[in-house]
Design an enzyme around this catalytic site. Sequence first.
Site, PDB file in Angstrom:
ATOM      1  N   ASN A 246      29.377  45.609  32.640  1.00 31.03           N
ATOM      2  CA  ASN A 246      29.366  45.202  33.129  1.00 31.03           C
ATOM      3  C   ASN A 246      28.081  44.183  33.022  1.00 31.03           C
ATOM      4  O   ASN A 246      27.756  44.553  34.433  1.00 31.03           O
ATOM      5  CB  ASN A 246      30.601  44.552  34.278  1.00 31.03           C
ATOM      6  CG  ASN A 246      30.578  42.880  34.911  1.00 31.03           C
ATOM      7  OD1 ASN A 246      30.299  42.394  34.902  1.00 31.03           O
ATOM      8  ND2 ASN A 246      31.675  43.247  35.885  1.00 31.03           N
TER       9      ASN A 246
ATOM     10  N   ARG B 147      32.593  42.848  29.938  1.00 35.19           N
ATOM     11  CA  ARG B 147      33.387  41.935  30.765  1.00 35.19           C
ATOM     12  C   ARG B 147      32.381  40.811  30.719  1.00 35.19           C
ATOM     13  O   ARG B 147      30.749  40.730  30.582  1.00 35.19           O
ATOM     14  CB  ARG B 147      33.765  42.211  32.087  1.00 35.19           C
ATOM     15  CG  ARG B 147      34.380  41.585  32.818  1.00 35.19           C
ATOM     16  CD  ARG B 147      33.314  41.065  34.352  1.00 35.19           C
ATOM     17  NE  ARG B 147      34.308  39.938  35.328  1.00 35.19           N
ATOM     18  CZ  ARG B 147      33.799  40.178  35.648  1.00 35.19           C
ATOM     19  NH1 ARG B 147      32.644  39.926  36.558  1.00 35.19           N
ATOM     20  NH2 ARG B 147      34.883  39.146  36.753  1.00 35.19           N
TER      21      ARG B 147
ATOM     22  N   HIS C 279      38.793  35.136  36.543  1.00 37.46           N
ATOM     23  CA  HIS C 279      39.784  36.507  36.624  1.00 37.46           C
ATOM     24  C   HIS C 279      41.135  37.045  35.741  1.00 37.46           C
ATOM     25  O   HIS C 279      42.126  37.515  35.624  1.00 37.46           O
ATOM     26  CB  HIS C 279      40.988  36.225  37.945  1.00 37.46           C
ATOM     27  CG  HIS C 279      39.842  36.529  39.267  1.00 37.46           C
ATOM     28  ND1 HIS C 279      40.212  35.793  40.469  1.00 37.46           N
ATOM     29  CD2 HIS C 279      38.974  36.749  39.604  1.00 37.46           C
ATOM     30  CE1 HIS C 279      39.211  35.895  40.899  1.00 37.46           C
ATOM     31  NE2 HIS C 279      38.835  36.560  40.392  1.00 37.46           N
TER      32      HIS C 279
ATOM     33  N   ARG D  51      33.623  31.502  49.632  1.00 39.89           N
ATOM     34  CA  ARG D  51      34.031  30.604  49.207  1.00 39.89           C
ATOM     35  C   ARG D  51      34.819  29.747  49.924  1.00 39.89           C
ATOM     36  O   ARG D  51      35.878  30.183  49.967  1.00 39.89           O
ATOM     37  CB  ARG D  51      34.497  30.720  47.358  1.00 39.89           C
ATOM     38  CG  ARG D  51      32.922  31.667  46.591  1.00 39.89           C
ATOM     39  CD  ARG D  51      33.184  31.020  44.616  1.00 39.89           C
ATOM     40  NE  ARG D  51      33.754  32.778  44.746  1.00 39.89           N
ATOM     41  CZ  ARG D  51      34.571  33.169  44.208  1.00 39.89           C
ATOM     42  NH1 ARG D  51      34.469  33.491  43.106  1.00 39.89           N
ATOM     43  NH2 ARG D  51      33.601  35.160  43.763  1.00 39.89           N
TER      44      ARG D  51
ATOM     45  N   GLU E  35      41.604  45.354  35.241  1.00 37.34           N
ATOM     46  CA  GLU E  35      40.052  44.849  34.638  1.00 37.34           C
ATOM     47  C   GLU E  35      39.888  45.798  33.478  1.00 37.34           C
ATOM     48  O   GLU E  35      40.099  45.453  32.587  1.00 37.34           O
ATOM     49  CB  GLU E  35      39.305  44.161  35.389  1.00 37.34           C
ATOM     50  CG  GLU E  35      40.283  42.901  35.594  1.00 37.34           C
ATOM     51  CD  GLU E  35      39.571  42.252  36.951  1.00 37.34           C
ATOM     52  OE1 GLU E  35      39.171  41.124  36.506  1.00 37.34           O
ATOM     53  OE2 GLU E  35      38.922  42.764  38.118  1.00 37.34           O
TER      54      GLU E  35
END
Length: 389
Positions: free
Chosen positions: A7, A84, A172, A233, A377
Amino acid sequence: MRVLVLNCGSSSVKFAVIDTKTQESISSGLVENIGVDGHVKAKGPEGKIDFNFDCPTHAEAVAEVQKFLGEQKLIDSIEAIGHRVVHGGKYIKSEKVTQEVIDYIRSITLFAPLHEPAHATGMECAMKFFPKLPQVAVFDTAFHQTMPRKAFLYGIPYKFYEQDAIRRYGFHGTSHRFVTGEACKILGKKPEETCLITAHLGNGSSCSAILNGKCADTTMGFTPLDGLIMGTRSGSIDPAILFFISKKYGYDIDRLDKMVNKESGLLGLSGLSNDMRTLSQAASEGNVGAQIAIETFCYKLAREIGGIAMALPRIDALVFTGGIGENSFLVRKTVMENLALLGYQIDDERNMKSGKESGHIISKDGTPTAMVVATNEELLIALDTEAMA
Ligand code: AMP
Protein backbone atom coordinates in the site's frame (compact mmCIF):
# COMPACT_ATOMS: atom_id res chain seq x y z
CA MET A 1 -0.03 -18.72 -2.36
CA ARG A 2 2.08 -16.14 -0.50
CA VAL A 3 1.28 -12.62 -1.62
CA LEU A 4 3.12 -9.41 -0.79
CA VAL A 5 0.43 -6.75 -0.33
CA LEU A 6 1.77 -3.22 -0.87
CA ASN A 7 0.00 0.00 0.00
CA CYS A 8 2.10 2.88 -1.33
CA GLY A 9 0.95 6.23 0.04
CA SER A 10 2.37 9.68 -0.60
CA SER A 11 5.01 9.39 2.14
CA SER A 12 4.71 5.79 3.28
CA VAL A 13 4.76 2.17 2.10
CA LYS A 14 2.77 -0.33 4.15
CA PHE A 15 3.27 -4.03 3.47
CA ALA A 16 2.02 -7.43 4.55
CA VAL A 17 2.83 -10.95 3.46
CA ILE A 18 -0.39 -12.94 3.38
CA ASP A 19 -0.70 -16.69 3.02
CA THR A 20 -3.94 -17.17 1.10
CA LYS A 21 -4.23 -20.80 2.20
CA THR A 22 -4.13 -20.14 5.94
CA GLN A 23 -5.46 -16.57 5.42
CA GLU A 24 -2.84 -15.37 7.89
CA SER A 25 -0.42 -12.46 7.83
CA ILE A 26 3.13 -13.81 8.13
CA SER A 27 4.91 -10.49 8.17
CA SER A 28 3.91 -6.83 8.11
CA GLY A 29 5.40 -3.41 8.42
CA LEU A 30 5.54 0.22 7.46
CA VAL A 31 8.12 2.54 5.97
CA GLU A 32 7.11 6.11 6.76
CA ASN A 33 8.41 9.66 6.38
CA ILE A 34 9.64 8.98 2.84
CA GLY A 35 11.41 12.10 1.56
CA VAL A 36 12.01 13.45 5.07
CA ASP A 37 13.77 11.14 7.51
CA GLY A 38 12.76 7.57 6.68
CA HIS A 39 11.64 5.23 9.42
CA VAL A 40 10.91 1.51 9.15
CA LYS A 41 9.02 -0.67 11.57
CA ALA A 42 8.34 -4.29 10.64
CA LYS A 43 7.91 -7.75 12.06
CA GLY A 44 8.22 -11.27 10.71
CA PRO A 45 8.92 -14.85 11.76
CA GLU A 46 12.60 -14.10 12.44
CA GLY A 47 12.08 -10.94 14.50
CA LYS A 48 11.37 -7.20 14.42
CA ILE A 49 13.07 -4.05 13.14
CA ASP A 50 12.50 -0.42 14.09
CA PHE A 51 14.98 2.26 12.97
CA ASN A 52 15.52 5.45 10.98
CA PHE A 53 17.29 5.32 7.61
CA ASP A 54 18.01 7.50 4.61
CA CYS A 55 14.89 7.22 2.41
CA PRO A 56 14.57 10.07 -0.11
CA THR A 57 12.10 8.26 -2.44
CA HIS A 58 9.74 5.27 -2.69
CA ALA A 59 12.55 3.29 -4.36
CA GLU A 60 14.57 3.18 -1.11
CA ALA A 61 11.40 2.25 0.80
CA VAL A 62 10.59 -0.72 -1.46
CA ALA A 63 14.27 -1.74 -1.37
CA GLU A 64 14.10 -1.75 2.45
CA VAL A 65 11.00 -3.98 2.33
CA GLN A 66 12.82 -6.33 -0.03
CA LYS A 67 15.87 -6.42 2.26
CA PHE A 68 13.72 -7.13 5.32
CA LEU A 69 11.84 -9.95 3.57
CA GLY A 70 15.23 -11.41 2.59
CA GLU A 71 16.39 -11.29 6.22
CA GLN A 72 13.13 -12.93 7.28
CA LYS A 73 13.79 -15.74 4.75
CA LEU A 74 10.43 -15.02 3.12
CA ILE A 75 11.54 -13.58 -0.17
CA ASP A 76 11.72 -16.85 -2.12
CA SER A 77 8.26 -17.93 -0.98
CA ILE A 78 6.48 -14.83 -2.32
CA GLU A 79 4.73 -15.59 -5.60
CA ALA A 80 2.87 -12.37 -6.44
CA ILE A 81 2.36 -8.75 -5.40
CA GLY A 82 -1.01 -7.09 -4.82
CA HIS A 83 -1.22 -3.28 -4.76
CA ARG A 84 -3.93 -1.34 -2.98
CA VAL A 85 -5.02 1.58 -5.19
CA VAL A 86 -7.34 4.27 -3.85
CA HIS A 87 -8.88 5.44 -7.13
CA GLY A 88 -9.49 3.10 -10.04
CA GLY A 89 -11.32 5.58 -12.29
CA LYS A 90 -12.78 3.43 -15.11
CA TYR A 91 -11.72 0.04 -13.69
CA ILE A 92 -14.58 -2.14 -12.53
CA LYS A 93 -12.43 -4.96 -11.14
CA SER A 94 -8.85 -5.73 -10.14
CA GLU A 95 -6.32 -5.58 -12.99
CA LYS A 96 -2.97 -7.17 -13.71
CA VAL A 97 -0.36 -4.40 -13.53
CA THR A 98 0.97 -3.36 -16.95
CA GLN A 99 2.56 -0.12 -18.15
CA GLU A 100 -0.88 0.82 -19.54
CA VAL A 101 -2.47 0.41 -16.09
CA ILE A 102 0.31 2.45 -14.46
CA ASP A 103 -0.07 5.21 -17.07
CA TYR A 104 -3.84 5.28 -16.54
CA ILE A 105 -3.41 5.55 -12.75
CA ARG A 106 -1.07 8.52 -13.29
CA SER A 107 -3.51 10.08 -15.75
CA ILE A 108 -6.20 10.33 -13.04
CA THR A 109 -3.91 12.07 -10.55
CA LEU A 110 -6.42 14.93 -10.27
CA PHE A 111 -8.96 12.47 -8.79
CA ALA A 112 -6.70 11.62 -5.81
CA PRO A 113 -3.64 13.89 -5.98
CA LEU A 114 -1.79 12.46 -2.99
CA HIS A 115 -2.42 8.81 -3.72
CA GLU A 116 -2.36 8.07 -7.46
CA PRO A 117 1.22 9.21 -8.25
CA ALA A 118 2.45 7.28 -5.19
CA HIS A 119 0.62 4.13 -6.32
CA ALA A 120 2.08 4.40 -9.83
CA THR A 121 5.61 5.00 -8.50
CA GLY A 122 5.19 2.13 -6.02
CA MET A 123 4.22 -0.24 -8.85
CA GLU A 124 7.24 0.82 -10.92
CA CYS A 125 9.55 0.29 -7.94
CA ALA A 126 8.00 -3.10 -7.20
CA MET A 127 8.48 -4.13 -10.87
CA LYS A 128 12.13 -3.10 -10.61
CA PHE A 129 12.84 -4.86 -7.30
CA PHE A 130 10.69 -7.94 -7.94
CA PRO A 131 10.91 -8.29 -11.75
CA LYS A 132 9.80 -11.93 -11.84
CA LEU A 133 6.64 -11.57 -9.77
CA PRO A 134 3.21 -10.96 -11.32
CA GLN A 135 1.53 -7.83 -9.91
CA VAL A 136 -2.13 -7.00 -9.51
CA ALA A 137 -3.82 -3.66 -8.74
CA VAL A 138 -6.88 -3.79 -6.47
CA PHE A 139 -8.96 -0.60 -6.51
CA ASP A 140 -10.97 0.91 -3.62
CA THR A 141 -13.50 2.21 -6.13
CA ALA A 142 -14.05 -0.94 -8.24
CA PHE A 143 -16.77 -2.57 -6.07
CA HIS A 144 -18.92 0.54 -6.41
CA GLN A 145 -18.92 0.55 -10.20
CA THR A 146 -22.24 -1.36 -10.21
CA MET A 147 -24.08 1.70 -8.89
CA PRO A 148 -26.82 2.79 -11.28
CA ARG A 149 -26.60 6.19 -12.97
CA LYS A 150 -29.25 7.72 -10.70
CA ALA A 151 -27.02 6.89 -7.70
CA PHE A 152 -23.68 8.00 -9.10
CA LEU A 153 -24.69 11.29 -10.75
CA TYR A 154 -24.55 14.61 -8.91
CA GLY A 155 -27.09 17.35 -9.55
CA ILE A 156 -24.61 19.59 -11.39
CA PRO A 157 -24.46 20.32 -15.16
CA TYR A 158 -24.25 16.98 -16.99
CA LYS A 159 -21.32 18.19 -19.11
CA PHE A 160 -19.02 17.82 -16.08
CA TYR A 161 -19.83 14.11 -16.01
CA GLU A 162 -19.37 13.78 -19.77
CA GLN A 163 -16.20 15.88 -20.05
CA ASP A 164 -14.51 15.31 -16.71
CA ALA A 165 -16.05 12.09 -15.35
CA ILE A 166 -17.24 13.95 -12.24
CA ARG A 167 -19.52 11.45 -10.52
CA ARG A 168 -19.79 9.47 -7.32
CA TYR A 169 -17.11 6.73 -7.29
CA GLY A 170 -17.22 5.53 -3.70
CA PHE A 171 -14.25 4.22 -1.70
CA HIS A 172 -13.45 1.50 0.88
CA GLY A 173 -14.78 -0.88 -1.81
CA THR A 174 -12.41 -3.67 -0.78
CA SER A 175 -13.74 -3.51 2.77
CA HIS A 176 -17.42 -3.33 1.74
CA ARG A 177 -16.85 -6.29 -0.61
CA PHE A 178 -15.01 -8.32 2.04
CA VAL A 179 -17.60 -7.82 4.79
CA THR A 180 -20.42 -8.51 2.31
CA GLY A 181 -18.90 -11.95 1.67
CA GLU A 182 -18.34 -12.63 5.38
CA ALA A 183 -21.82 -11.43 6.41
CA CYS A 184 -23.42 -13.71 3.80
CA LYS A 185 -21.45 -16.67 5.18
CA ILE A 186 -22.60 -15.85 8.74
CA LEU A 187 -26.21 -15.40 7.60
CA GLY A 188 -26.04 -18.63 5.58
CA LYS A 189 -27.23 -16.81 2.46
CA LYS A 190 -25.93 -16.50 -1.07
CA PRO A 191 -24.58 -13.00 -1.88
CA GLU A 192 -26.79 -12.83 -5.00
CA GLU A 193 -29.84 -13.18 -2.75
CA THR A 194 -28.74 -10.84 0.02
CA CYS A 195 -29.43 -7.15 0.68
CA LEU A 196 -27.19 -5.40 3.22
CA ILE A 197 -26.19 -2.04 4.57
CA THR A 198 -22.45 -2.12 5.31
CA ALA A 199 -21.04 0.62 7.55
CA HIS A 200 -17.25 0.90 7.43
CA LEU A 201 -16.45 3.23 10.34
CA GLY A 202 -12.83 4.18 10.96
CA ASN A 203 -10.73 7.29 10.52
CA GLY A 204 -12.41 7.40 7.13
CA SER A 205 -16.03 6.21 7.10
CA SER A 206 -18.57 5.22 4.49
CA CYS A 207 -21.67 3.11 4.24
CA SER A 208 -23.00 1.20 1.27
CA ALA A 209 -26.26 -0.36 0.16
CA ILE A 210 -25.60 -3.85 -1.18
CA LEU A 211 -28.28 -5.20 -3.51
CA ASN A 212 -27.96 -8.94 -4.16
CA GLY A 213 -24.24 -8.83 -3.38
CA LYS A 214 -23.50 -5.78 -5.54
CA CYS A 215 -23.09 -2.14 -4.57
CA ALA A 216 -26.25 -0.13 -5.33
CA ASP A 217 -25.25 3.10 -3.56
CA THR A 218 -22.56 4.41 -1.25
CA THR A 219 -21.91 7.56 0.74
CA MET A 220 -18.40 8.51 -0.39
CA GLY A 221 -18.40 10.31 -3.69
CA PHE A 222 -16.11 11.89 -6.24
CA THR A 223 -13.56 11.92 -3.43
CA PRO A 224 -13.39 10.28 0.03
CA LEU A 225 -14.56 13.59 1.52
CA ASP A 226 -18.23 13.00 0.76
CA GLY A 227 -20.82 11.38 2.99
CA LEU A 228 -20.40 10.59 6.68
CA ILE A 229 -18.69 12.68 9.33
CA MET A 230 -15.17 11.23 9.75
CA GLY A 231 -12.14 11.67 12.02
CA THR A 232 -11.00 14.97 10.51
CA ARG A 233 -13.16 15.12 7.35
CA SER A 234 -16.43 17.01 7.29
CA GLY A 235 -18.38 14.56 5.11
CA SER A 236 -21.22 16.12 3.07
CA ILE A 237 -21.88 19.77 3.80
CA ASP A 238 -23.85 22.47 2.07
CA PRO A 239 -21.33 23.70 -0.56
CA ALA A 240 -22.50 27.27 0.07
CA ILE A 241 -20.79 27.10 3.50
CA LEU A 242 -17.48 27.20 1.61
CA PHE A 243 -18.52 30.34 -0.31
CA PHE A 244 -19.58 31.97 2.96
CA ILE A 245 -16.35 31.17 4.83
CA SER A 246 -14.24 32.18 1.86
CA LYS A 247 -15.98 35.54 1.56
CA LYS A 248 -16.06 36.28 5.28
CA TYR A 249 -12.61 34.99 6.31
CA GLY A 250 -10.71 35.19 3.02
CA TYR A 251 -9.98 31.43 2.89
CA ASP A 252 -8.55 30.43 -0.51
CA ILE A 253 -9.09 26.97 -2.08
CA ASP A 254 -6.11 25.40 -0.28
CA ARG A 255 -7.21 26.75 3.08
CA LEU A 256 -10.76 25.49 2.56
CA ASP A 257 -9.36 22.13 1.46
CA LYS A 258 -7.40 21.93 4.71
CA MET A 259 -10.42 22.95 6.75
CA VAL A 260 -12.76 20.26 5.39
CA ASN A 261 -10.15 17.49 5.18
CA LYS A 262 -7.98 18.02 8.26
CA GLU A 263 -9.78 20.27 10.74
CA SER A 264 -13.39 19.09 10.59
CA GLY A 265 -15.29 15.91 11.47
CA LEU A 266 -14.97 14.53 15.00
CA LEU A 267 -11.91 16.72 15.61
CA GLY A 268 -13.59 19.92 14.46
CA LEU A 269 -16.84 19.25 16.30
CA SER A 270 -15.23 18.19 19.58
CA GLY A 271 -12.28 20.58 19.53
CA LEU A 272 -10.52 17.70 21.26
CA SER A 273 -9.61 14.69 19.12
CA ASN A 274 -10.33 12.74 15.93
CA ASP A 275 -9.99 9.48 17.84
CA MET A 276 -13.19 7.74 18.92
CA ARG A 277 -11.50 6.08 21.90
CA THR A 278 -10.39 9.44 23.31
CA LEU A 279 -13.80 10.95 22.62
CA SER A 280 -15.73 8.08 24.22
CA GLN A 281 -13.63 8.38 27.37
CA ALA A 282 -13.97 12.19 27.44
CA ALA A 283 -17.73 12.01 26.80
CA SER A 284 -18.17 9.61 29.72
CA GLU A 285 -16.35 12.13 31.92
CA GLY A 286 -18.74 14.89 30.87
CA ASN A 287 -16.78 16.61 28.08
CA VAL A 288 -19.49 18.43 26.12
CA GLY A 289 -17.46 18.76 22.89
CA ALA A 290 -16.89 14.99 22.83
CA GLN A 291 -20.58 14.37 23.51
CA ILE A 292 -21.60 16.70 20.66
CA ALA A 293 -19.16 15.01 18.26
CA ILE A 294 -20.32 11.45 19.03
CA GLU A 295 -24.01 12.37 19.01
CA THR A 296 -23.69 14.15 15.65
CA PHE A 297 -21.52 11.39 14.12
CA CYS A 298 -24.09 8.73 15.08
CA TYR A 299 -27.16 10.70 14.01
CA LYS A 300 -25.70 11.63 10.63
CA LEU A 301 -24.73 7.99 10.06
CA ALA A 302 -28.29 6.85 10.84
CA ARG A 303 -29.62 9.56 8.51
CA GLU A 304 -27.38 8.37 5.67
CA ILE A 305 -28.32 4.74 6.31
CA GLY A 306 -31.97 5.74 6.01
CA GLY A 307 -31.15 7.48 2.72
CA ILE A 308 -29.19 4.73 0.97
CA ALA A 309 -31.62 2.10 2.24
CA MET A 310 -33.91 3.43 -0.51
CA ALA A 311 -31.70 1.54 -2.99
CA LEU A 312 -32.88 -1.77 -1.48
CA PRO A 313 -36.17 -3.70 -1.38
CA ARG A 314 -35.35 -4.91 2.17
CA ILE A 315 -32.38 -5.03 4.55
CA ASP A 316 -31.25 -8.53 5.55
CA ALA A 317 -28.59 -7.14 7.87
CA LEU A 318 -26.88 -3.96 8.95
CA VAL A 319 -23.14 -4.69 9.17
CA PHE A 320 -20.69 -2.67 11.28
CA THR A 321 -16.98 -2.82 10.48
CA GLY A 322 -13.76 -0.74 10.65
CA GLY A 323 -11.93 0.39 13.81
CA ILE A 324 -15.01 2.14 15.22
CA GLY A 325 -17.61 -0.27 13.84
CA GLU A 326 -15.76 -3.31 15.22
CA ASN A 327 -14.88 -1.84 18.61
CA SER A 328 -17.18 0.94 19.74
CA PHE A 329 -20.23 -0.46 21.50
CA LEU A 330 -21.24 3.14 22.25
CA VAL A 331 -21.39 4.12 18.56
CA ARG A 332 -23.25 0.94 17.55
CA LYS A 333 -25.80 1.43 20.33
CA THR A 334 -26.34 5.12 19.55
CA VAL A 335 -26.66 4.49 15.81
CA MET A 336 -29.21 1.75 16.37
CA GLU A 337 -31.20 3.96 18.71
CA ASN A 338 -31.32 6.52 15.90
CA LEU A 339 -32.62 3.79 13.56
CA ALA A 340 -35.66 2.93 15.69
CA LEU A 341 -38.01 3.78 12.82
CA LEU A 342 -36.55 0.82 10.90
CA GLY A 343 -37.22 -1.41 13.92
CA TYR A 344 -33.61 -1.88 15.07
CA GLN A 345 -33.12 -2.84 18.71
CA ILE A 346 -29.73 -3.53 20.23
CA ASP A 347 -29.07 -6.43 22.56
CA ASP A 348 -26.80 -4.78 25.13
CA GLU A 349 -25.12 -7.96 26.25
CA ARG A 350 -24.32 -9.08 22.71
CA ASN A 351 -23.16 -5.58 21.84
CA MET A 352 -20.77 -5.38 24.82
CA LYS A 353 -19.15 -8.64 23.70
CA SER A 354 -18.29 -6.82 20.43
CA GLY A 355 -20.26 -9.41 18.55
CA LYS A 356 -17.38 -11.85 18.60
CA GLU A 357 -18.78 -14.32 21.11
CA SER A 358 -22.38 -13.90 20.05
CA GLY A 359 -22.21 -15.17 16.50
CA HIS A 360 -21.59 -11.56 15.40
CA ILE A 361 -25.24 -10.60 15.89
CA ILE A 362 -25.83 -7.59 18.16
CA SER A 363 -29.57 -7.06 17.60
CA LYS A 364 -32.30 -8.53 19.78
CA ASP A 365 -33.93 -11.73 18.56
CA GLY A 366 -37.07 -11.02 16.54
CA THR A 367 -35.85 -7.55 15.43
CA PRO A 368 -33.99 -6.57 12.21
CA THR A 369 -30.51 -8.09 12.17
CA ALA A 370 -27.46 -5.98 12.99
CA MET A 371 -24.03 -7.51 13.19
CA VAL A 372 -20.31 -6.86 13.57
CA VAL A 373 -17.88 -8.24 10.99
CA ALA A 374 -14.13 -7.63 11.16
CA THR A 375 -12.83 -6.32 7.86
CA ASN A 376 -9.65 -7.62 6.23
CA GLU A 377 -8.79 -5.61 3.14
CA GLU A 378 -5.30 -7.09 2.89
CA LEU A 379 -6.67 -10.62 2.70
CA LEU A 380 -9.07 -9.68 -0.09
CA ILE A 381 -6.24 -7.97 -2.00
CA ALA A 382 -4.18 -11.16 -1.60
CA LEU A 383 -7.08 -13.35 -2.77
CA ASP A 384 -7.74 -11.14 -5.81
CA THR A 385 -4.02 -11.21 -6.59
CA GLU A 386 -3.95 -15.01 -6.37
CA ALA A 387 -6.96 -15.24 -8.67
CA MET A 388 -5.41 -12.98 -11.33
CA ALA A 389 -1.66 -13.66 -11.09
P1 AMP B 1 -9.47 2.53 11.46
O1 AMP B 1 -9.27 3.74 10.60
O2 AMP B 1 -10.38 1.50 10.86
O3 AMP B 1 -8.19 1.93 11.95
O4 AMP B 1 -10.24 3.04 12.78
C1 AMP B 1 -9.69 3.99 13.63
C2 AMP B 1 -10.76 4.48 14.59
O5 AMP B 1 -11.25 3.37 15.37
C3 AMP B 1 -10.27 5.53 15.60
O6 AMP B 1 -11.24 6.56 15.73
C4 AMP B 1 -10.19 4.72 16.87
O7 AMP B 1 -10.37 5.53 18.02
C5 AMP B 1 -11.37 3.78 16.71
N1 AMP B 1 -11.27 2.68 17.66
C6 AMP B 1 -10.38 1.67 17.70
N2 AMP B 1 -10.58 0.89 18.79
C7 AMP B 1 -11.63 1.44 19.46
C8 AMP B 1 -12.32 1.11 20.67
N3 AMP B 1 -11.98 0.06 21.41
N4 AMP B 1 -13.37 1.89 21.02
C9 AMP B 1 -13.74 2.95 20.28
N5 AMP B 1 -13.12 3.32 19.14
C10 AMP B 1 -12.07 2.58 18.73
